[in-house]
Write an enzyme that holds these catalytic residues in place. Structure first.
Site, short mmCIF file in Angstrom:
data_model
loop_
_atom_site.label_atom_id
_atom_site.label_comp_id
_atom_site.label_asym_id
_atom_site.label_seq_id
_atom_site.Cartn_x
_atom_site.Cartn_y
_atom_site.Cartn_z
N ASP A 259 0.84 -1.19 0.00
CA ASP A 259 0.00 0.00 0.00
C ASP A 259 0.88 1.24 0.00
O ASP A 259 1.88 1.27 0.70
CB ASP A 259 -0.85 -0.04 1.29
CG ASP A 259 -2.08 0.84 1.22
OD1 ASP A 259 -1.92 2.04 0.94
OD2 ASP A 259 -3.19 0.32 1.45
N ARG B 83 -0.75 4.51 0.15
CA ARG B 83 -1.69 5.63 0.30
C ARG B 83 -1.28 6.62 1.37
O ARG B 83 -1.74 7.74 1.39
CB ARG B 83 -3.10 5.10 0.58
CG ARG B 83 -3.75 4.57 -0.67
CD ARG B 83 -5.09 3.97 -0.37
NE ARG B 83 -4.95 2.72 0.37
CZ ARG B 83 -5.97 2.00 0.81
NH1 ARG B 83 -7.20 2.43 0.62
NH2 ARG B 83 -5.77 0.87 1.44
#
Ligand SMILES: [Zn+2]
Length: 410
Positions: free
Chosen positions: A324, A326
């Site tokens: 990830d 983000r």
């Protein structure tokens, strides 16, 4: 004769033209304008320019002769459709580091400087709209939502305030948020963009950076004037872009169903007299981008044993190197910008979102998971994997459950 190329890597002689920027100052004029436009290099007090990744289209428009490089926007009638703020967090230099809290007010606050010829642009725009989604019509048919003529109309239109926000990074604050030094951060931003912004490493006096990335859109349901009032109850969905599901209804994940469920919760809260907040972040494919995302889909579906939850994160890591990107560390900024200090209903199961929100000082009263009936069949793999990885749930799947292939083949 060709125009000379102006290198931005070293301070200009007329550095006195550069307006001072005092991040976190109590009001806009004291804080000073963010000057990220390109017409007057000696006035720039920020690295990068407006419009995020779209700045490159602007370059194409100039290169192809369709846009004059010295075009100045006419801001008549563009001011915010409803007032937002100011709120106390705007003058806390640590609370908001990834957007300009005064970004929507720039044309108004710096009208004199603009009239005198300085090119200062807003990084936030606030407008009003009606949105209409088939899921809302269905919620009305099934009796979960009822029109009230104000928040939700008979024809299924929901009335919203929508706010577009460009990223504006205060580099010392961003570095602090990640627990790293500003120098290291600047160096990696410089190197990982192929040396796109030399000032990152040569101009420590410029501390604000407008990165060439997507921003976010806020959709507000209910009366925005109630924001910043402690008694106002808030429902909130923080949604990270997933074009395949959000727009095209692709069934490999739960993104659009969860977004629609979040909007339903926001409308419900607005009808109860509170405010609903949907934040839509341009962070496609966990900010890994859509190419990586589709490669991972193929790897998942072609792997021996089929698409199953136990291998879900591993397949992403094989392709992207991480699960990830983000970085939810920056995500709470927009909530502080909206004057939010408590979320009564957080429509999210993700601990990656919950933790930074609460750690930033916003209380969360309740968390609302996605109803099982809204999860598409092919998205069971994702849902089980996320529950096993610590998603907020009361039914964590066991190893045997995770090993069962549940996704469609290619
Ligand atoms: Zn998705």
């Amino acid at each position: 004769m060709p125009k000379p190329i102006i290198l931005t890597s070293h301070p200009r002689r007329r550095a006195a033209d550069m307006p001072a920027l005092d991040w976190g100052a109590a009001d806009a004029r004291q804080r000073g304008p963010v000057v990220a436009t390109l017409g007057d290099p000696s006035a720039r007090n920020a690295i990068g320019t407006h419009a995020g990744s779209y700045a490159l289209y602007r370059a194409l428009a100039v290169a192809s002769g369709q846009l004059r490089a010295d075009h100045r926007p006419d801001f008549r009638n563009t001011r915010p459709a409803v007032p937002i703020g100011p709120f106390p967090a705007w003058s806390d230099p640590a609370k908001i580091v990834s957007m300009d809290p005064w970004g929507h007010l720039a044309p108004e606050m710096f009208a004199d400087a603009i009239a005198a010829g300085r090119d200062i642009r807003p990084s936030i725009a606030v407008t009003r709209a009606h949105i209409n989604m088939p899921e809302l019509m269905q919620a009305m048919r099934e009796g979960r939502l009822a029109p009230d003529g104000e928040v939700l109309l008979e024809n299924g239109d929901a009335c919203v305030t929508k706010i577009a926000i460009e990223p504006v990074w205060y580099l010392p604050g961003v570095a602090a948020r990640f627990g790293i030094g500003e120098t290291e951060l600047r160096r990696d931003l410089f190197e990982q963009t192929g040396g796109m912004f030399p000032e990152l490493v040569t101009r420590p006096d410029l501390r604000v950076f407008l990165p060439p990335i997507g921003g976010m859109t806020v959709y507000l349901f209910g009366d925005p004037a109630k924001l910043g009032v402690p008694q106002t109850r808030i429902a909130c969905r923080i949604h990270d872009e997933c074009n395949g599901s959000d727009v095209f209804g692709s069934d490999i994940c739960t993104c659009r169903p969860y977004l629609a469920h979040g909007i339903e919760a926001c409308i419900g809260m607005a009808q109860e007299g509170g405010v609903g907040v949907v934040v839509y972040n341009r962070k496609e494919g966990r900010a890994l981008g859509e190419v990586t995302k589709f490669l991972v889909y193929n790897a998942r579906k072609r792997q021996e044993g089929g698409d199953r939850a136990e291998q879900y994160f591993r397949r992403t890591e094989c392709v992207a190197g991480v699960q990830d990107m983000r970085f939810q560390e920056l995500m709470p900024d927009v909530l502080h910008w909206l004057g939010i200090t408590r979320i009564d209903r957080l429509v999210s199961m993700s601990n990656m979102k919950f933790a930074p929100i609460t750690e930033s000082g916003i209380a969360v009263v309740s968390r609302i998971p996605i109803p099982d009936a809204l999860i598409p069949a092919d998205a069971r793999v994702e849902m089980d994997a996320k529950k096993a990885a610590g998603y907020f749930t009361d039914a964590v799947p066991d190893a045997a459950e995770l090993a069962i292939a549940k996704g469609r083949g290619l």
